[in-house]
Design a protein around this motif. Structure first.
Motif, PDB file in Angstrom:
ATOM      1  N   ALA A  93     -18.332 -11.859   2.411  1.00  0.00           N
ATOM      2  CA  ALA A  93     -19.516 -11.098   2.815  1.00  0.00           C
ATOM      3  C   ALA A  93     -20.251 -10.546   1.595  1.00  0.00           C
ATOM      4  O   ALA A  93     -19.629 -10.104   0.637  1.00  0.00           O
ATOM      5  N   SER A  94     -21.570 -10.581   1.640  1.00  0.00           N
ATOM      6  CA  SER A  94     -22.346 -10.036   0.523  1.00  0.00           C
ATOM      7  C   SER A  94     -22.381  -8.504   0.570  1.00  0.00           C
ATOM      8  O   SER A  94     -22.541  -7.851  -0.454  1.00  0.00           O
ATOM      9  N   ASN A  95     -22.246  -7.929   1.752  1.00  0.00           N
ATOM     10  CA  ASN A  95     -22.162  -6.473   1.904  1.00  0.00           C
ATOM     11  C   ASN A  95     -20.707  -6.101   2.173  1.00  0.00           C
ATOM     12  O   ASN A  95     -20.221  -6.278   3.278  1.00  0.00           O
ATOM     13  N   PRO A  96     -20.017  -5.600   1.166  1.00  0.00           N
ATOM     14  CA  PRO A  96     -18.599  -5.315   1.328  1.00  0.00           C
ATOM     15  C   PRO A  96     -18.334  -4.113   2.229  1.00  0.00           C
ATOM     16  O   PRO A  96     -19.165  -3.215   2.353  1.00  0.00           O
ATOM     17  N   ARG A  97     -17.147  -4.134   2.862  1.00  0.00           N
ATOM     18  CA  ARG A  97     -16.682  -2.951   3.601  1.00  0.00           C
ATOM     19  C   ARG A  97     -16.075  -2.000   2.573  1.00  0.00           C
ATOM     20  O   ARG A  97     -15.440  -2.412   1.614  1.00  0.00           O
ATOM     21  N   VAL A  98     -16.269  -0.726   2.807  1.00  0.00           N
ATOM     22  CA  VAL A  98     -15.769   0.291   1.875  1.00  0.00           C
ATOM     23  C   VAL A  98     -14.473   0.870   2.406  1.00  0.00           C
ATOM     24  O   VAL A  98     -14.318   1.107   3.608  1.00  0.00           O
ATOM     25  N   GLY A  99     -13.544   1.084   1.520  1.00  0.00           N
ATOM     26  CA  GLY A  99     -12.272   1.729   1.835  1.00  0.00           C
ATOM     27  C   GLY A  99     -11.842   2.548   0.633  1.00  0.00           C
ATOM     28  O   GLY A  99     -12.660   2.901  -0.215  1.00  0.00           O
ATOM     29  N   ARG A 100     -10.566   2.815   0.558  1.00  0.00           N
ATOM     30  CA  ARG A 100     -10.062   3.581  -0.589  1.00  0.00           C
ATOM     31  C   ARG A 100      -8.769   2.949  -1.103  1.00  0.00           C
ATOM     32  O   ARG A 100      -8.073   2.250  -0.371  1.00  0.00           O
ATOM     33  N   TRP A 101      -8.473   3.189  -2.357  1.00  0.00           N
ATOM     34  CA  TRP A 101      -7.231   2.745  -2.967  1.00  0.00           C
ATOM     35  C   TRP A 101      -6.578   3.953  -3.625  1.00  0.00           C
ATOM     36  O   TRP A 101      -7.242   4.919  -3.958  1.00  0.00           O
ATOM     37  N   HIS A 102      -5.260   3.883  -3.741  1.00  0.00           N
ATOM     38  CA  HIS A 102      -4.571   4.870  -4.572  1.00  0.00           C
ATOM     39  C   HIS A 102      -3.297   4.259  -5.140  1.00  0.00           C
ATOM     40  O   HIS A 102      -2.658   3.415  -4.516  1.00  0.00           O
TER      41      HIS A 102
END
Length: 124
Positions: A93-102
Motif C-alpha cells: 500500500a502507498s498509504n501505510p497503516r500506523v502503529g507503534r514499536w518498542h
C-alpha cells in the motif's frame, strides 16, 4: 547483537494484533518470532532509511514496514524500552497503516540458534 522488537497498535487492526521480530545487527536480517492478526513474512533483510530502520521482504528490498527513529547501527544498540512509530506497508500500500514499536530486549552476545530460518547460517 540481537534486538527484540514488538509491533502493535495498528490502525484498523484488532486490539490484540501484534508481531514480535528479532533484528540481527551483524547479519542485517530479521526473523518473525510471534504474531497475531498481522501478516508478516518469516524473515527478511534490514535496510536503512534516513529516519529509521526498514524491515524488508526476504527476496526483495521492498519494505514490509519502517520503524521510525530506530537506529540499529547505534553503538551498543538501542536502549531497552525505547519506542516509536511504525509505518506498515500492507500488501504494498502507498498509504501505510500506523502503529507503534518498542524494544523489548537487546542481547549483546552472539547467539547460535538451534534452528535458523536462514539456510546455511552458522549464527543467527
Amino acid at each position: 547483537m540481537r534486538i527484540t522488537v514488538k509491533l502493535d497498535g495498528f490502525e484498523g487492526a484488532p486490539p490484540a494484533a501484534y508481531a514480535i521480530l528479532w533484528l540481527d545487527k551483524e547479519t542485517r536480517r530479521w526473523s518473525r518470532e510471534g504474531h497475531q492478526s498481522v501478516d508478516v513474512p518469516d524473515w527478511g533483510g534490514l535496510g536503512s532509511a534516513a529516519d529509521g530502520t526498514l524491515i524488508c521482504h526476504p527476496h526483495a528490498q521492498q519494505p514490509v514496514c519502517k520503524l521510525e527513529e530506530l537506529d540499529v547501527e547505534a553503538p551498543g544498540g538501542p536502549p531497552e524500552g525505547v519506542a516509536g512509530r511504525v509505518l506498515w506497508y500492507a500488501e504494498g500500500a502507498s498509504n501505510p497503516r500506523v502503529g507503534r514499536w518498542h524494544v523489548q530486549c537487546v542481547d549483546r552476545a552472539q547467539i547460535k540458534a538451534e534452528h535458523s530460518v536462514f539456510a546455511g547460517d552458522e549464527y543467527f
